[in-house]
Design a protein around this motif. Structure first.
Motif, PDB file in Angstrom:
ATOM      1  N   LEU A 198       0.811  -1.212   0.000  1.00  0.00           N
ATOM      2  CA  LEU A 198       0.000   0.000   0.000  1.00  0.00           C
ATOM      3  C   LEU A 198       0.848   1.267   0.000  1.00  0.00           C
ATOM      4  CD1 LEU A 198      -2.804  -1.140   2.438  1.00  0.00           C
ATOM      5  CD2 LEU A 198      -3.117  -0.464   0.048  1.00  0.00           C
ATOM      6  N   ALA A 199       1.995   1.230   0.664  1.00  0.00           N
ATOM      7  CA  ALA A 199       2.889   2.395   0.633  1.00  0.00           C
ATOM      8  C   ALA A 199       3.265   2.722  -0.808  1.00  0.00           C
ATOM      9  CB  ALA A 199       4.137   2.125   1.465  1.00  0.00           C
ATOM     10  N   ALA A 200       3.544   1.697  -1.592  1.00  0.00           N
ATOM     11  CA  ALA A 200       3.888   1.915  -2.996  1.00  0.00           C
ATOM     12  C   ALA A 200       2.695   2.440  -3.780  1.00  0.00           C
ATOM     13  CB  ALA A 200       4.397   0.614  -3.616  1.00  0.00           C
ATOM     14  N   ARG A 201       1.555   1.844  -3.600  1.00  0.00           N
ATOM     15  CA  ARG A 201       0.375   2.232  -4.384  1.00  0.00           C
ATOM     16  C   ARG A 201      -0.082   3.649  -4.065  1.00  0.00           C
ATOM     17  NH1 ARG A 201      -1.294  -1.799  -7.469  1.00  0.00           N
ATOM     18  NH2 ARG A 201      -2.930  -0.413  -8.243  1.00  0.00           N
ATOM     19  N   ASN A 202       0.195   4.116  -2.854  1.00  0.00           N
ATOM     20  CA  ASN A 202      -0.253   5.447  -2.450  1.00  0.00           C
ATOM     21  C   ASN A 202       0.864   6.485  -2.472  1.00  0.00           C
ATOM     22  OD1 ASN A 202      -2.990   4.640  -1.822  1.00  0.00           O
ATOM     23  ND2 ASN A 202      -2.146   3.574  -0.051  1.00  0.00           N
ATOM     24  N   LEU A 203       1.976   6.133  -3.111  1.00  0.00           N
ATOM     25  CA  LEU A 203       3.160   6.989  -3.045  1.00  0.00           C
ATOM     26  C   LEU A 203       2.955   8.331  -3.739  1.00  0.00           C
ATOM     27  CD1 LEU A 203       5.968   6.653  -1.807  1.00  0.00           C
ATOM     28  CD2 LEU A 203       6.790   5.834  -4.020  1.00  0.00           C
ATOM     29  N   VAL A 204       2.230   8.352  -4.827  1.00  0.00           N
ATOM     30  CA  VAL A 204       2.015   9.586  -5.594  1.00  0.00           C
ATOM     31  C   VAL A 204       0.735  10.286  -5.161  1.00  0.00           C
ATOM     32  CG1 VAL A 204       1.590  10.536  -7.897  1.00  0.00           C
ATOM     33  CG2 VAL A 204       3.345   8.790  -7.573  1.00  0.00           C
ATOM     34  N   SER A 205      -0.320   9.509  -4.927  1.00  0.00           N
ATOM     35  CA  SER A 205      -1.584  10.078  -4.456  1.00  0.00           C
ATOM     36  C   SER A 205      -2.328   9.005  -3.679  1.00  0.00           C
ATOM     37  CB  SER A 205      -2.437  10.565  -5.630  1.00  0.00           C
ATOM     38  OG  SER A 205      -2.766   9.489  -6.494  1.00  0.00           O
ATOM     39  N   PRO A 206      -3.168   9.403  -2.707  1.00  0.00           N
ATOM     40  CA  PRO A 206      -3.924   8.417  -1.924  1.00  0.00           C
ATOM     41  C   PRO A 206      -4.892   7.658  -2.812  1.00  0.00           C
ATOM     42  CG  PRO A 206      -4.653  10.652  -1.428  1.00  0.00           C
ATOM     43  CD  PRO A 206      -3.436  10.782  -2.276  1.00  0.00           C
ATOM     44  N   THR A 207      -4.700   6.355  -2.903  1.00  0.00           N
ATOM     45  CA  THR A 207      -5.464   5.546  -3.858  1.00  0.00           C
ATOM     46  C   THR A 207      -6.241   4.431  -3.188  1.00  0.00           C
ATOM     47  OG1 THR A 207      -3.752   5.995  -5.513  1.00  0.00           O
ATOM     48  CG2 THR A 207      -5.258   4.167  -5.968  1.00  0.00           C
ATOM     49  N   VAL A 208      -5.541   3.609  -2.398  1.00  0.00           N
ATOM     50  CA  VAL A 208      -6.176   2.449  -1.772  1.00  0.00           C
ATOM     51  C   VAL A 208      -5.949   2.523  -0.263  1.00  0.00           C
ATOM     52  CG1 VAL A 208      -6.311  -0.074  -1.674  1.00  0.00           C
ATOM     53  CG2 VAL A 208      -5.729   1.071  -3.838  1.00  0.00           C
ATOM     54  N   LYS A 209      -7.033   2.470   0.504  1.00  0.00           N
ATOM     55  CA  LYS A 209      -6.931   2.518   1.956  1.00  0.00           C
ATOM     56  C   LYS A 209      -6.629   1.144   2.545  1.00  0.00           C
ATOM     57  CE  LYS A 209     -10.175   6.319   2.902  1.00  0.00           C
ATOM     58  NZ  LYS A 209     -11.409   6.698   3.647  1.00  0.00           N
ATOM     59  N   TYR A 210      -5.897   1.152   3.646  1.00  0.00           N
ATOM     60  CA  TYR A 210      -5.731  -0.071   4.421  1.00  0.00           C
ATOM     61  C   TYR A 210      -6.935  -0.216   5.333  1.00  0.00           C
ATOM     62  CZ  TYR A 210      -3.300  -3.824   6.922  1.00  0.00           C
ATOM     63  OH  TYR A 210      -2.930  -5.041   7.455  1.00  0.00           O
ATOM     64  N   MET A 211      -7.449  -1.426   5.451  1.00  0.00           N
ATOM     65  CA  MET A 211      -8.658  -1.674   6.230  1.00  0.00           C
ATOM     66  C   MET A 211      -8.370  -1.962   7.691  1.00  0.00           C
ATOM     67  SD  MET A 211     -10.819  -3.943   3.467  1.00  0.00           S
ATOM     68  CE  MET A 211      -9.440  -5.036   3.118  1.00  0.00           C
TER      69      MET A 211
END
Length: 453
Positions: free
Chosen positions: A307-320
């Motif tokens: 998730l750190a990678a996926r949200n690195l540029v913009s908030p995309t996927v939340k951790y549940m």
């Protein structure tokens, strides 16, 4: 985009691989102070016990594989300082002593954890070993070959697995813990009592409720572990007391829990812009208690790193969030748990009830029908499911993953009672044992006045 990653174990490897795949234009530099990466430390006992023959199978990446993704991996490089305001770090080459300065646009901190090492007198004696990384596992195997008396300090997952491995290798094994029960963070007494009996039946000495005071030795090597209630002979001592987050680099720069665990939001962002963190260095949102907690697990780490990678540029996927779901096999028993134990829930000040189901997992007309013991903990008033534990000689541990999802979605016991589970005599009964637990906890039906015609 210049991305710096500090540390390369579970969370680090997940973050690095996903960053390279998602942002092919990124310039990624990884700093790792060890001479290897991505070691599955949860496999140490399997390696020590000989179940895993080739230790290379415990590595799920390598500097070469990262290089193929265009990642610059600096092995044996320790980051000695980070300035999150200036977006600058200084690293030291551990082979040459040379220091270098690097600048980043984004920083991912996956520095992990390190074993708790109390300053007992005699701690410097030879043959007192930690259990965390690949070098430790090799040392445990090497030192254990000639040793006859093995003492393990710490009755968590790692300690229990090592005790089992050494006992099966014909060693005299002693397990010491200050708590009165083994696995007390993971299981209630209904389970730990049975597991302790199985350990004692195999000749393992359980020194529970005893605190180590010092180590004694001859010729620089440990020979005795002295507790507040007796002494135990030891040729090798393995410390498995617990872990603390390795976060000194960011102290005073980002928000942390009292124990130093970095607080991240649902996108793995720290309190400092462009600084992300994941894995055992972090606190994580714990759904049963609805607050951040320190729960160092490999499963949490790989999810957070991804998730750190996926949200690195913009908030995309939340951790549940997490339920702290985990499992262990001890001899013939398959055991798993999720969420709060009844003991932990009461210690947290919650008003809870529990149900304990002991039943055969499939119909008695089948050739075999091993019993399963399932405990569910739920909150009074709301009836929200808070935790569960299971044990059976048949591997039914996947049922705990189902309860994990129930906790994550704030399900109530009466909802679990009527969840749609399939029935097939090879696998279960018409009422699945998860349903049965919910049925046992159904709320009372209010009395109604009789209706007369």
């Amino acid at each position: 985009m210049r991305v710096a990653v500090i540390g390369c174990t579970h969370a680090g490897t997940a973050a690095i691989v996903n960053t390279a795949q998602l942002y092919p234009e990124a310039e990624i530099t990884v700093y790792e102070r060890n001479d290897n990466i991505s070691f599955l430390s949860c496999g140490i006992a399997l390696y020590v016990g000989g179940v895993v023959k080739d230790p290379q199978g415990l590595f799920y990446s390598s500097p070469g594989q990262l290089a193929e993704l265009g990642v610059n991996t600096k092995m044996l490089h320790e980051v000695i300082s980070v300035d999150t305001d200036r977006k600058e770090l200084i690293a030291r080459n551990l082979q040459t002593g040379e220091e270098c300065t690097d600048h980043f646009d984004k920083l991912i901190v996956t520095t992990g954890s390190w074993p708790v090492v109390p300053k007992f007198p005699g701690i410097e004696l030879d043959n007192i070993i930690l259990s965390k990384n690949f070098n430790h596992s090799n040392m445990i195997i090497e030192k254990g070959k000639e040793a006859q008396n093995i003492v393990v300090v710490g009755a968590g997952y790692i300690g229990i697995e090592l005790v089992e491995a050494f006992q099966m290798n014909g060693k005299n094994v002693t397990l010491i813990d200050a708590e009165e029960r083994i696995l007390s963070k993971y299981l209630d007494a209904e389970y730990t009592n049975l597991i302790e009996d199985s350990l004692r039946e195999r000749g393992i000495t359980l020194a529970l409720g005893k605190k180590v005071e010092r180590f004694e030795g001859n010729d620089g090597k440990v020979t005795t572990v002295v507790t507040n209630q007796g002494s135990y002979p030891a040729d090798v001592v393995i410390l498995c007391i617990g872990f603390r987050p390795n976060t000194e680099l960011l102290k005073g720069q980002v928000d942390m829990l009292d124990n130093g665990a970095i607080i991240v939001d649902e996108y793995m962002r720290t309190s400092k812009p462009d600084v992300y963190a994941a894995g055992d260095s972090c606190a994580i949102y714990y759904n049963p208690l609805k607050k951040h907690a320190y729960i160092p697990l490999a499963t949490n780490a790989v999810r957070m790193g991804t998730l750190a990678a996926r949200n690195l540029v913009s908030p995309t996927v939340k951790y549940m969030g997490t339920q702290g779901t985990s499992g262990i096999k001890i001899y013939e028993n398959n055991i798993a748990g999720t969420g709060l134990t009844e003991t932990a829930a009461k210690e947290a000040g919650l008003q809870v009830d529990s149900v304990l189901v002991t039943d055969n997992y499939r119909p008695e007309f089948m050739p075999t029908h091993e019993p399963v013991m399932l405990k569910l903990v739920y909150e009074q008033g709301t009836r929200r499911i808070l935790g569960a534990q299971i044990m059976s000689k048949v591997d039914l541990t996947q049922s705990i993953n189902t309860i994990s999802v129930c906790i994550q979605n704030d399900m109530k016991m009466e909802e679990l009672a009527f969840v749609d589970f399939f029935f097939q005599p090879h696998f279960n009964k018409p009422w699945n044992f998860l349903n049965s637990a919910g049925l046992q906890a159904l709320p009372e039906v209010p009395a109604r006045e009789a209706v007369h015609s």
